[in-house]
Design an enzyme around this catalytic site. Structure first.
Site, PDB file in Angstrom:
ATOM      1  N   ARG A  96     -14.430  -0.664 -15.284  1.00 24.70           N
ATOM      2  CA  ARG A  96     -15.199  -0.281 -16.472  1.00 24.70           C
ATOM      3  C   ARG A  96     -16.707  -0.343 -16.215  1.00 24.70           C
ATOM      4  O   ARG A  96     -17.467   0.472 -16.725  1.00 24.70           O
ATOM      5  CB  ARG A  96     -14.819  -1.203 -17.638  1.00 24.70           C
ATOM      6  CG  ARG A  96     -15.502  -0.871 -18.945  1.00 24.70           C
ATOM      7  CD  ARG A  96     -15.026  -1.792 -20.063  1.00 24.70           C
ATOM      8  NE  ARG A  96     -13.700  -1.455 -20.535  1.00 24.70           N
ATOM      9  CZ  ARG A  96     -12.600  -2.181 -20.332  1.00 24.70           C
ATOM     10  NH1 ARG A  96     -12.670  -3.302 -19.639  1.00 24.70           N
ATOM     11  NH2 ARG A  96     -11.446  -1.802 -20.812  1.00 24.70           N
ATOM     12  N   TYR A  97     -17.154  -1.316 -15.443  1.00 21.40           N
ATOM     13  CA  TYR A  97     -18.569  -1.503 -15.140  1.00 21.40           C
ATOM     14  C   TYR A  97     -18.794  -1.180 -13.667  1.00 21.40           C
ATOM     15  O   TYR A  97     -17.915  -1.409 -12.831  1.00 21.40           O
ATOM     16  CB  TYR A  97     -18.992  -2.948 -15.427  1.00 21.40           C
ATOM     17  CG  TYR A  97     -18.751  -3.390 -16.843  1.00 21.40           C
ATOM     18  CD1 TYR A  97     -19.621  -3.032 -17.863  1.00 21.40           C
ATOM     19  CD2 TYR A  97     -17.646  -4.179 -17.167  1.00 21.40           C
ATOM     20  CE1 TYR A  97     -19.398  -3.445 -19.167  1.00 21.40           C
ATOM     21  CE2 TYR A  97     -17.419  -4.596 -18.465  1.00 21.40           C
ATOM     22  CZ  TYR A  97     -18.297  -4.229 -19.466  1.00 21.40           C
ATOM     23  OH  TYR A  97     -18.080  -4.634 -20.756  1.00 21.40           O
ATOM     24  N   ARG A 100     -18.233  -4.256 -10.840  1.00 19.87           N
ATOM     25  CA  ARG A 100     -17.116  -5.195 -10.884  1.00 19.87           C
ATOM     26  C   ARG A 100     -15.850  -4.514 -11.378  1.00 19.87           C
ATOM     27  O   ARG A 100     -15.913  -3.522 -12.113  1.00 19.87           O
ATOM     28  CB  ARG A 100     -17.445  -6.409 -11.749  1.00 19.87           C
ATOM     29  CG  ARG A 100     -17.846  -6.095 -13.179  1.00 19.87           C
ATOM     30  CD  ARG A 100     -18.669  -7.248 -13.734  1.00 19.87           C
ATOM     31  NE  ARG A 100     -19.077  -7.065 -15.106  1.00 19.87           N
ATOM     32  CZ  ARG A 100     -20.169  -6.389 -15.477  1.00 19.87           C
ATOM     33  NH1 ARG A 100     -20.931  -5.793 -14.555  1.00 19.87           N
ATOM     34  NH2 ARG A 100     -20.507  -6.290 -16.746  1.00 19.87           N
ATOM     35  N   CYS A 109       2.176 -15.630 -17.925  1.00 20.53           N
ATOM     36  CA  CYS A 109       1.233 -16.703 -18.242  1.00 20.53           C
ATOM     37  C   CYS A 109       2.002 -18.005 -18.423  1.00 20.53           C
ATOM     38  O   CYS A 109       3.206 -18.009 -18.699  1.00 20.53           O
ATOM     39  CB  CYS A 109       0.476 -16.398 -19.536  1.00 20.53           C
ATOM     40  SG  CYS A 109      -0.575 -14.936 -19.468  1.00 20.53           S
ATOM     41  N   CYS A 113      -0.639 -16.651 -25.883  1.00 25.36           N
ATOM     42  CA  CYS A 113      -1.480 -16.776 -27.070  1.00 25.36           C
ATOM     43  C   CYS A 113      -1.056 -15.723 -28.094  1.00 25.36           C
ATOM     44  O   CYS A 113      -0.821 -14.563 -27.746  1.00 25.36           O
ATOM     45  CB  CYS A 113      -2.946 -16.593 -26.695  1.00 25.36           C
ATOM     46  SG  CYS A 113      -3.528 -17.711 -25.400  1.00 25.36           S
ATOM     47  N   CYS A 116      -3.328 -12.503 -28.167  1.00 26.91           N
ATOM     48  CA  CYS A 116      -3.636 -11.881 -26.868  1.00 26.91           C
ATOM     49  C   CYS A 116      -3.824 -10.371 -26.987  1.00 26.91           C
ATOM     50  O   CYS A 116      -2.997  -9.670 -27.572  1.00 26.91           O
ATOM     51  CB  CYS A 116      -2.514 -12.187 -25.890  1.00 26.91           C
ATOM     52  SG  CYS A 116      -2.751 -11.428 -24.258  1.00 26.91           S
ATOM     53  N   ARG A 118      -3.585  -8.346 -24.568  1.00 27.30           N
ATOM     54  CA  ARG A 118      -2.625  -7.676 -23.683  1.00 27.30           C
ATOM     55  C   ARG A 118      -1.186  -8.054 -24.042  1.00 27.30           C
ATOM     56  O   ARG A 118      -0.295  -7.979 -23.216  1.00 27.30           O
ATOM     57  CB  ARG A 118      -2.910  -8.041 -22.218  1.00 27.30           C
ATOM     58  CG  ARG A 118      -4.220  -7.480 -21.701  1.00 27.30           C
ATOM     59  CD  ARG A 118      -4.288  -7.477 -20.175  1.00 27.30           C
ATOM     60  NE  ARG A 118      -5.581  -6.973 -19.731  1.00 27.30           N
ATOM     61  CZ  ARG A 118      -6.504  -7.690 -19.104  1.00 27.30           C
ATOM     62  NH1 ARG A 118      -6.266  -8.961 -18.818  1.00 27.30           N
ATOM     63  NH2 ARG A 118      -7.655  -7.162 -18.746  1.00 27.30           N
ATOM     64  N   ASP A 279      -9.913  -9.247 -30.814  1.00 28.96           N
ATOM     65  CA  ASP A 279      -9.620  -7.839 -30.555  1.00 28.96           C
ATOM     66  C   ASP A 279      -8.577  -7.319 -31.543  1.00 28.96           C
ATOM     67  O   ASP A 279      -7.820  -8.085 -32.151  1.00 28.96           O
ATOM     68  CB  ASP A 279      -9.113  -7.658 -29.117  1.00 28.96           C
ATOM     69  CG  ASP A 279     -10.184  -7.963 -28.091  1.00 28.96           C
ATOM     70  OD1 ASP A 279     -11.306  -7.451 -28.234  1.00 28.96           O
ATOM     71  OD2 ASP A 279      -9.910  -8.731 -27.147  1.00 28.96           O
ATOM     72  N   ASP A 316     -15.639  -6.612 -27.648  1.00 25.94           N
ATOM     73  CA  ASP A 316     -15.165  -5.561 -26.760  1.00 25.94           C
ATOM     74  C   ASP A 316     -14.966  -4.322 -27.618  1.00 25.94           C
ATOM     75  O   ASP A 316     -14.075  -4.277 -28.484  1.00 25.94           O
ATOM     76  CB  ASP A 316     -13.844  -5.970 -26.091  1.00 25.94           C
ATOM     77  CG  ASP A 316     -13.998  -6.142 -24.596  1.00 25.94           C
ATOM     78  OD1 ASP A 316     -14.590  -5.247 -23.968  1.00 25.94           O
ATOM     79  OD2 ASP A 316     -13.545  -7.168 -24.066  1.00 25.94           O
ATOM     80  N   LYS A 323     -18.225  -4.555 -23.413  1.00 22.17           N
ATOM     81  CA  LYS A 323     -18.650  -5.632 -24.302  1.00 22.17           C
ATOM     82  C   LYS A 323     -20.072  -5.394 -24.801  1.00 22.17           C
ATOM     83  O   LYS A 323     -20.921  -4.924 -24.056  1.00 22.17           O
ATOM     84  CB  LYS A 323     -18.598  -6.973 -23.572  1.00 22.17           C
ATOM     85  CG  LYS A 323     -17.207  -7.436 -23.190  1.00 22.17           C
ATOM     86  CD  LYS A 323     -17.288  -8.780 -22.481  1.00 22.17           C
ATOM     87  CE  LYS A 323     -15.892  -9.217 -22.035  1.00 22.17           C
ATOM     88  NZ  LYS A 323     -15.326  -8.309 -21.010  1.00 22.17           N
TER      89      LYS A 323
END
Length: 363
Positions: A96-97, A100, A109, A113, A116, A118, A279, A316, A323
């Protein structure tokens, strides 16, 4: 052969197990079974031990114990709320950037959460990790893009990998000349702190690149004695630590809680980094605050704690636009008597108490 982690083996994964432990009401079993059919559940023994089962609004439970409210979707929510797919040139990579990339190694995981972003892509029934071919293609992508200075290992949680496999990955990334930083996003030091042992710490240190670790916690109680010891093992090894938190209704949306969380991070040698606005993941509306509430909390935090304790409040932008900082603005232009900006600009500045000052001061 991977080690079998006895604590992860004892992780609670079924609604009936949560009810048996007193962590969810028996009356919700049918609804929770429907939630479990769509979204993964995992509550490690370390996290379960933090939950006050006598408190129906326990902030740890709100993060990890499923709720029937997750079956309700709000307008604007979608399965890829931050637009990862739009910036994924090959499987496992999000670019995206310019400097990075995200490298999504695994899709499991230690804990899942309830907020989440995702949540539609991780957990049982999904691919647990990249195939060997996809992994090689992702490495080739990084090798052929010299602008990539930082690789961010995410998923899932990269520290669910064995130390042996993680060491191999770290070594391969560090061997790429233009990759100077390897950042790892993880919940493991909080959710399963025993995994941060000597072998894991050794795997995270590699010649040729600097390792940074972003540790996710949202409430000060998550930084238990065991979690603090795990973070100390990382910091003592010379690995810099930063924090990531999500602003959550009923968890950390009070100034005193946020203050205690950020101070706890700093005490653990973890620099507060990001406070994410929630999100638009499906079924998470009951956990999101408003941006106005977040901005007011950030104003309060500015006046309560040291600069060491200040995270960036970020959103985001849906659709994959990255972001943006959305904290309160303390600066605006002061108009001249005629309504026009003076040739020598003067600014209105709001201090942490809410008082307004002119800069430069009036003569």
């Amino acid at each position: 052969m991977n080690r079998i982690d006895p604590k992860l083996a004892a992780t609670l994964r079924q609604p009936a197990e949560l009810i048996e432990r007193g962590l969810a009401p028996a009356a919700d079993l049918a609804d929770l079974e429907r939630v479990a059919a769509r979204y993964a559940i995992a509550v490690t023994p370390d996290i379960a031990a933090l939950i006050d089962s006598e408190d129906p609004d326990d902030p740890i439970a709100r993060q990890f114990i499923p709720s029937p409210l997750e079956l309700m979707s709000a307008p604007g929510e979608n399965a890829d709320p931050i637009g990862d797919d739009a910036h994924s040139p090959v499987a496992g990579i999000v670019h995206r950037y310019p400097d990075r990339v995200l490298f999504k190694l695994v899709h499991v995981c230690a804990v899942y959460c309830r907020f989440c972003f995702r949540r539609e892509m991780v957990g049982p029934g999904k691919a647990t990790a990249l195939s060997d071919t996809a992994y090689r293609n992702a490495l080739d992508y990084i090798r052929t893009h010299p602008e990539i200075w930082e690789v961010i290992l995410t998923g899932g949680d990269p520290l669910m990998l064995s130390p042996r496999r993680l060491a191999e990955i770290m070594t391969e990334l560090a061997a790429i000349d233009h990759v100077k930083i390897i950042r790892i996003h993880t919940r493991v030091p909080v959710a399963a702190p025993d995994r941060i042992d000597r072998d894991m710490v050794a795997a995270l240190r590699v010649e040729g690149a600097t390792t940074w670790i972003a540790i996710h916690a949202n409430h000060p109680r998550e930084l238990s004695t065991e979690a603090r010891a795990a973070c100390a093992r990382l910091a003592d090894a010379g690995i810099p630590l930063v924090s990531q938190s999500v602003l959550l209704r009923g968890v950390n949306d009070e100034a005193a809680v946020l203050e205690a969380l950020m101070r706890a991070f700093v005490e653990c040698r973890i620099k507060p980094y990001y406070l994410h606005h929630g999100d638009l993941a499906p079924g998470t509306a009951h956990l999101r605050t408003t941006i106005a509430q977040g901005q007011e909390l950030m104003r309060s935090l500015r006046g309560r704690v040291s600069g060491l304790c200040q995270p960036d409040y970020v959103l985001d932008i849906p659709g994959g636009h990255g972001k943006a900082p959305i904290g309160p603005n303390y600066l605006s232009h002061e108009n001249s008597a005629g309504g026009e900006l003076s040739s020598e600009k003067r600014y209105r500045i709001v201090d942490y108490c809410g008082d307004v000052h002119l800069y430069p001061p009036a003569p």
